[in-house]
Structures are given as C-alpha cells and as structure tokens.
Design a protein around this motif. Structure first.
Motif, mmCIF file in Angstrom:
data_model
loop_
_atom_site.group_PDB
_atom_site.id
_atom_site.type_symbol
_atom_site.label_atom_id
_atom_site.label_comp_id
_atom_site.label_asym_id
_atom_site.label_seq_id
_atom_site.Cartn_x
_atom_site.Cartn_y
_atom_site.Cartn_z
ATOM 1 N N PHE A 195 0.808 -1.223 0.000
ATOM 2 C CA PHE A 195 0.000 0.000 0.000
ATOM 3 C C PHE A 195 0.839 1.268 0.000
ATOM 4 O O PHE A 195 0.326 2.338 -0.312
ATOM 5 N N ARG A 196 2.112 1.164 0.413
ATOM 6 C CA ARG A 196 3.038 2.297 0.421
ATOM 7 C C ARG A 196 2.544 3.448 1.296
ATOM 8 O O ARG A 196 2.831 4.607 1.034
ATOM 9 N N GLY A 197 1.797 3.103 2.327
ATOM 10 C CA GLY A 197 1.316 4.083 3.284
ATOM 11 C C GLY A 197 0.876 3.385 4.553
ATOM 12 O O GLY A 197 0.374 2.254 4.504
ATOM 13 N N ALA A 200 -3.336 2.946 5.032
ATOM 14 C CA ALA A 200 -3.906 1.849 4.238
ATOM 15 C C ALA A 200 -3.410 0.498 4.727
ATOM 16 O O ALA A 200 -4.167 -0.482 4.762
ATOM 17 N N SER A 253 -7.908 -2.129 -1.765
ATOM 18 C CA SER A 253 -7.298 -1.792 -3.053
ATOM 19 C C SER A 253 -8.348 -1.328 -4.053
ATOM 20 O O SER A 253 -8.143 -0.352 -4.781
ATOM 21 N N ARG A 256 -9.491 2.197 -3.147
ATOM 22 C CA ARG A 256 -8.534 3.225 -3.591
ATOM 23 C C ARG A 256 -8.638 3.443 -5.096
ATOM 24 O O ARG A 256 -8.526 4.565 -5.594
ATOM 25 N N HIS A 333 -10.870 10.027 2.264
ATOM 26 C CA HIS A 333 -9.758 10.304 1.350
ATOM 27 C C HIS A 333 -8.407 10.264 2.056
ATOM 28 O O HIS A 333 -7.370 10.360 1.380
ATOM 29 N N ARG A 334 -8.409 10.116 3.372
ATOM 30 C CA ARG A 334 -7.132 10.021 4.101
ATOM 31 C C ARG A 334 -6.530 8.620 4.023
ATOM 32 O O ARG A 334 -5.589 8.311 4.732
ATOM 33 N N ASP A 336 -4.666 7.464 1.900
ATOM 34 C CA ASP A 336 -3.280 7.538 1.443
ATOM 35 C C ASP A 336 -2.409 8.399 2.360
ATOM 36 O O ASP A 336 -1.288 8.779 1.979
ATOM 37 N N PRO A 339 2.297 8.468 3.905
ATOM 38 C CA PRO A 339 2.997 7.638 2.911
ATOM 39 C C PRO A 339 4.381 7.251 3.409
ATOM 40 O O PRO A 339 5.047 8.006 4.115
ATOM 41 N N ARG A 343 4.169 6.282 -4.147
ATOM 42 C CA ARG A 343 2.973 5.575 -4.597
ATOM 43 C C ARG A 343 3.083 5.207 -6.063
ATOM 44 O O ARG A 343 3.494 6.015 -6.895
#
Length: 759
Positions: A195-197, A200, A253, A256, A333-334, A336, A339, A343
C-alpha cells in the motif's frame, strides 16, 4: 445489493465501529480460555469395530488401555528389597487415587517380566484414568504433580497417552504465541510495501484484530457442543488471520482504485463492495465448501476443522464486508495519508506491467510453457508415491518432551511389545454351566498361529505357534467381565502397529474362527479401522467438494469449461505440497530448514486429508479473485485474450501480496515443536505460493488462451439458467457470452494488448 450495503455502512459507520469494538472485547474475554477446552485426540473412528470393542472393555471390565504410565528408575535395581518396598507403596498410593480404574506395576503383578527393563534398572507402573480423553487430560495434571520426581529412593517420570495429550496442548499454546510474534512484524512490512502508506496498511490489520478474537470465541462456542482438536486453534486462527488480511487487501485496493476514478467516498465504497466485496463473499463460500468436505469423515480431528474453519471463514468475510467499509468511510480520502514509499500509478492508468507482459508471453506459446510447468509439478509431487501412514503418538512432540522420553524408554528398554497388544473380547462365560474353557483354549491356540503374532495370553494359558507354553497366570479380576460373561485374550505382536504387516495381522485375527462372538481392539486394530474409514470417506468428500465447487463456479462465470479448468489446475497445484510432505517429513530432508523433529518413517494419516481440503480452498480463493477480474474485462467487449492479460495485470500484485501474507502466516508454523503442525505450515505455504506463481502466472493464461471463447461456453438452457440465477454483478453481462454491458461509472481504456481472438 452490496453497493447499497456499502453506502449503508458509510452512513452508520460510528455505530458499526462501536459495535465491532464491543464485540471484540467480549469475544476476547469469553474466548480467551478456549485452549484449556481443546482435545488432543480424535484420530480414530469412534464408531469403528475397534472403538466399540474398547467401549465394551471400559463398560464391562475393570480395565482398559493404560493412559497413565509411571517410569520408575533406580540405579541399584528394581529387585532390591528397598526398591520393592518403595515400588509397592507407590503402586498402592496410586491405586487409592480417585478416578482411577486400576493401577498395577511390576511389583504388584508378581514381578512380571514385561514390566521390567532389560538391565533391571527400570520398572513400569500402569494405570487408567476414568472418563474420556478430555477428562483424562483434566485429571492427569494433578497426578503428575504428586508423583513425578524423587520418591523413597526412586526416580519417577510421568508418561502415557493422557500426559502426551497435556504436553501436546501446552506445546501448542507456546507455539501459537511464538508464531504470532513472528507473523505480526513481517505482515506489517508486506502491507506497507503493497500500500506504500501506513494508514492503508493498518486497515487489514485492524480487521484481523477483530477477526482473531472472533475466531477464539467461535472455537470456544464449538467446544460447548462438540469435540474440537487442539490443532484447530493453530490452523483456524492462522486461516482467520490470513483470510481477514486477504479479503481486506482486495476491498481496500478496489476502494482506492474507485477513489482514483473520482468517485465520492460513499459511491467508491458501493462500487468497491459491488466488485471486490462480491468476490470476497463468493470466495468465502468456496473456501467453506472445501472445508465442508471434512464433515463426511468420522474422525472428530477432521470434523472439528470443518466446523471451526467454516465458521472462521464466514467471520473473516463478514468482518471485511461490515467492519472494513465503516473504517473506510471513517478514513475517507485520508486512506493515502502517512505515505512511506512513493505511490505507484493506479493499475488502470498504468501501461502494461509485469503480469500483463507475462500473460502475453505465455499466451503466445501456451502449449510448450504449460507442458513444462505440468512436468515440473508432477516431478515435485512424485515422492508422494512412496507415502507411508502412521498414527499420532508421543513422537509428534519434540525430543525434549518428558512424555516422549518416557514412551521412548518403554520402546527401547523393555523386552516385548506388550503395550501394543491387541485385546480380543471373548464373549464366552468364564463360570457356570455355559463355561467352555476348551473352546477358549482352542481359539487362543489358533490365534497364536496368525501372521506376525508373537504370543497369545488367555485365561487358559499362554500360546506360541499353536502350542501352550505356560500355565494360566494370575490374570486378576480385571481380565474377566464384571458378570463373568466374557474374558480378554491378549495378542502380542511381532511388528509395530502402523505397518502393513500389522494390518495383515489384524485381518487374520479378526478372521480367526471362534465358537463365540469376538470383538478386537488395540493400536493396530484402531489404525486399520482409521485407514479404512479414511479410504471409505475420501471419494465422497472429494466428490461433494468438486460438485459443489463446479456448480458455484458455473454460477459465477456462466461457462462450463472454466469450473473444470479450476478443479484440475487447483488439484495440480497440490502436487508439490504432497511431494514435499513425504520428502521432508517422512524421509527426513531439509530438517535444517523446518527445524528438528522425530522421524517416524510415516505421515500421520488424517493430516494429508486436512492439508488437501484447506489448500484446495485457498487455491480456489485466488482462482475466484483472478476469474472475477478476467470476467469483468471479458464482459466489456468479449475479447478473451485481452481479458486474461488485463485481468492478470490488475490482480497480479494484489494476489501475489495476498499469497505472500498467507504464506508468512503458515511458514511461522515451522517454529512449532509439534511435527504435523510443521507439516501443515510447510504444506499450506507451499500450496499457496505454487498457486500464486506457476498456476496463476502460467497455467491459467495458457489454458484460457488455448480454449479461447470456449472458456465461456454453455448450452442454451444453462445460459438462460445463469442469466436468471447467476452470480453476476448488477449491470454486467451474466449469460456467459460476450455481450458487454455498460459499466456503472466511466472506465479509462485498458492497457493496450495485441488481441488474439480464438476462432
């Protein structure tokens, strides 16, 4: 329906999360003590001939197989006067304990040679704790505390079936804690990479934090109504954790992805549940069907996994479809935020990636590549042709376990296989006008000529090769039924109980004619009955699972060939697992990797069946995720080749990550001290990884390219049936044909791929 559900969860998110929090606390409190209620048995058929004979012995004789063994050691020798006095006092003290059917020893049985070690420094005290396996486990702990250690110059060590069960359960609890400490950090790292965050990545773990306490509560409730194996704790928590993370991974996923399309949060949730949520629900159903195959087996070891595994799978899916949407609505929307790594571009907007290129390569040369992979899998599975089966005993424990050391000393230091004897209940009166000692003597003599029989002991004497070699010993009242209507005949074997020779011996003993009814039990008889029960139930289990899965996949895809392909390829994916099972745990390779274990030359008989059902369910889990996306693409324009390439690209990273997460959960089982927990860990991890790479990356695109539009073919009546009751999304084509439907929201063009339409 699921789209509306997602919007409802968004509106009621605070109430849903509050209810989830309260439920988690309650489940943790109630289910926290489940480990003490689990059983360590269930490996035999409770309705078999041997089980019925054991029940007769327990009900009508003051005896039964000893489930408590005291190994008494003294360097001075067990025949010295002080040892005799101390041993006699120990036996009498044990016999006076509550809940014991009997207690006898080398000293109380007139110094029976079978209970004295070859060097004369060890002797045995044998006892039976009343009640079933669970009661015996509950009572053996207090007895072990009182009798273990130094006593009047004797060193006493505790073993026997009941103590093995207790130590196995304790070892399992330690192993589970160790596995959880291994799993948590590794899973978090993989989720962050995917997820790179941090936000998430934390959501699937939050769902697992709800699902795992729920799992323990389910297990606790199951123990109130049925027997549940201790191993169910490991496997169902591992399965619940893995599936919770898997299902959350796909929903998050897709959510997103829908946000990236510009949808507001409620609509993104609705779209995510209508697609990924629908796939999660269907995937959970296929996993449950695979586990349901275990219900047809008469062994509660296997049935307990069906009950617990089906409940846990349902719970994991429910958490992903109820709690997770509320969390996503809260995060909005948070998703992401925080991080950690750069992304990646959304899959739908990116150019062809690794999985797209791999699928295209495979579909250019499908037959040579598929042939090579199939040959490799068959080669890896070939050791399974050499499989030998055994039954669970003390050797599943590590060598350091006290119960194993006692059992090993009995096997190595004592002269005969008395503990492995068959017990034949001879329903012939021992007193009164109907008593016929000559008939009993004739039966015992003929039994002694059966293959692989060393000696037969009866009330009329001891027999070898058809001749009486000794006068009747003082058998004691416990070898005669309470009402004098029957007696026990003991058949001492020459071979171990889990060998082909032992199965031949049991058949010969049961076939020996007698002038009265006879019931036969003992370790070898129980093992033969267990193998017969497994062999009888396996075809039915496989047939039911295959038929139910075929029907569900047809309802999901609308084609007849795809369900057949899924069954064949998922079965093929298990070859490497079953080959490794034998090569590692029967033949002893790779102990440096899986950890030390006691090599017995066989595999515990019910375990391969358990691996088969769980691994098949997990393989079908990933098959559903892939097919759902391929069908979604195919419904757009009817281009089979493009749909396979794009579908594989859009699920590739996610399914790989999901497989890696599940594999991590099961690889952690290799740290266990229980041999077949290690086997389950290695086998299930290997099955998942093979399915996520060789099967999904090569065989699926190769098969679907060769089949072309035939993948989606079905006769007219079945197409119409699927159109009415199929499991297609609302607004999607559902008749298995190419008719594309308008998507529910704008979709950017897919990555370019050279179309290779099948004729």
């Amino acid at each position: 329906m699921l789209s509306t559900w997602g919007r409802l969860m968004a509106r009621r998110k605070k109430w849903v999360l509050l209810a989830a929090l309260l439920f988690t606390a309650l489940a943790g409190a109630l289910g926290g003590g489940v480990a003490d209620r689990l059983g360590a048995g269930g490996y035999t058929d409770s309705d078999s001939a041997s089980a019925r004979a054991s029940a007769v012995i327990g009900e009508r004789f003051a005896t039964g197989e000893a489930n408590l063994v005291l190994l008494v050691e003294t360097e001075a020798g067990v025949d010295r006067p002080e040892a005799v006095a101390a041993g006699t006092a120990l036996t009498e003290a044990l016999a006076d304990e509550e809940h014991l059917a009997y207690a006898e020893s080398y000293w109380s049985l007139d110094r029976a040679a079978a209970l004295r070690s070859d060097d004369g420094t060890e002797a045995l005290v044998l006892a039976r704790i009343d009640g079933d396996e669970t009661r015996a486990q509950e009572r053996v702990g207090a007895l072990a505390d009182r009798y273990e250690g130094d006593r009047d110059g004797l060193r006493v060590r505790v073993g026997g079936e009941a103590q093995v069960a207790v130590e196995t359960n304790e070892q399992t609890q330690r192993d589970l804690l160790r596995a959880e400490l291994i799993i948590a950090p590794v899973v978090m790292v993989i989720l962050v990479l995917v997820f790179r965050g941090l936000v998430a990545a934390a959501l699937p773990l939050a769902i697992a934090a709800v699902a795992v306490p729920g799992t323990t509560l389910i297990l606790y409730l199951l123990t109130l109504v049925t027997d549940v194996s201790f191993l169910a704790m490991n496997v169902t928590i591992g399965l619940g954790l893995g599936l919770s993370i898997d299902y959350s991974l796909f929903v998050v996923s897709r959510y997103r992805e829908e946000l990236a399309r510009g949808l507001p949060v409620p609509d993104a949730l609705g779209a995510a549940l209508a697609t990924a949520g629908r796939t999660v629900a269907f995937s959970a159903l296929t996993v449950m069907l695979s586990l349901a195959g275990l219900l047809v087996f008469p062994l509660y070891f296997l049935r307990s996994f069906a009950y617990a595994g089906m409940a846990v799978t349902l719970f994991a899916a429910a958490a992903a479809l109820v709690v997770l949407p509320a969390l996503l609505a809260l995060v909005g929307h948070r998703i992401d935020a925080l991080p950690v790594l750069r992304r990646r571009a959304p899959v739908a907007a990116a150019g062809p990636g690794f999985w797209h290129r791999l699928a295209t390569l495979v579909m250019r040369r499908p037959i040579p590549l598929a042939t090579g992979v199939i040959a490799l899998l068959l080669l890896l599975g070939s050791p399974f042709l050499r499989i030998e089966f055994s039954q669970a005993d003390d050797r599943v424990l590590p060598e350091s376990a006290e119960a194993h050391q006692v059992s090993e000393a009995v096997r190595q230091d004592f002269p005969t296989r008395e503990a492995e004897s068959l017990s034949a209940v001879a329903h012939q009166p021992t007193t009164g006008p109907d008593a016929d000692p000559e008939a009993l003597a004739d039966y015992a003599a003929r039994l002694s000529t059966a293959p692989h029989v060393s000696r037969v002991d009866a009330l009329t004497g001891s027999y070898v090769d058809g001749s009486r070699i000794a006068e009747p010993a003082d058998a004691g009242a416990r070898h005669v039924a309470d009402d004098g209507s029957a007696s026990l005949v003991h058949v001492v074997p020459e071979v171990g109980p889990f060998t082909d020779e032992a199965r031949e011996m049991v058949a010969a003993v049961r076939a020996t004619e007698a002038a009265f009814p006879v019931d036969v039990t003992g370790p070898a008889a129980e093992f033969r009955d267990t193998m017969d029960a497994l062999g009888d139930a396996l075809p039915l289990a496989l047939g039911l699972v295959a038929a139910a899965t075929f029907v569900l996949l047809f309802l999901f895809t609308g084609g007849l060939l795809l369900p057949l392909k899924a069954l064949v390829l998922n079965a093929l994916s298990l070859t490497a697992t079953f080959g490794a099972m034998v090569w590692v745990f029967q033949e002893g390779h790779l102990s440096w990797l899986v950890g030390d274990f006691i090599l017995t030359g066989g595999i515990v008989a019910p375990v391969p069946v358990l691996v088969l059902c769980i691994a098949f369910g997990l393989s079908m889990d990933y098959e559903v995720f892939l097919l759902s996306r391929i069908k979604e693409e195919y419904d757009r324009d009817g281009d089979n080749t493009r749909a396979v390439a794009v579908g594989l690209e859009r699920t590739g990273r996610l399914v790989t990550a999901a497989a890696a997460l599940v594999a991590v959960v099961f690889v952690a089982f290799l740290s266990s001290g229980i041999t077949y927990v290690k086997l389950l860990g290695l086998g299930l991890a290997l099955a998942v990884l093979v399915d996520a790479t060789l099967i999904r990356g090569v065989l699926v695109p190769a098969f679907m390219r060769v089949a072309g539009r035939a993948n989606w073919w079905a006769p007219g009546p079945l197409r119409r049936l699927h159109a009415r009751i199929g499991l297609a999304e609302a607004g999607r084509a559902g008749d298995g044909g190419p008719g594309p439907a308008a998507p529910p929201h704008p979709v950017p063009p897919p990555p370019p791929v050279r179309s290779e339409r099948a004729p």
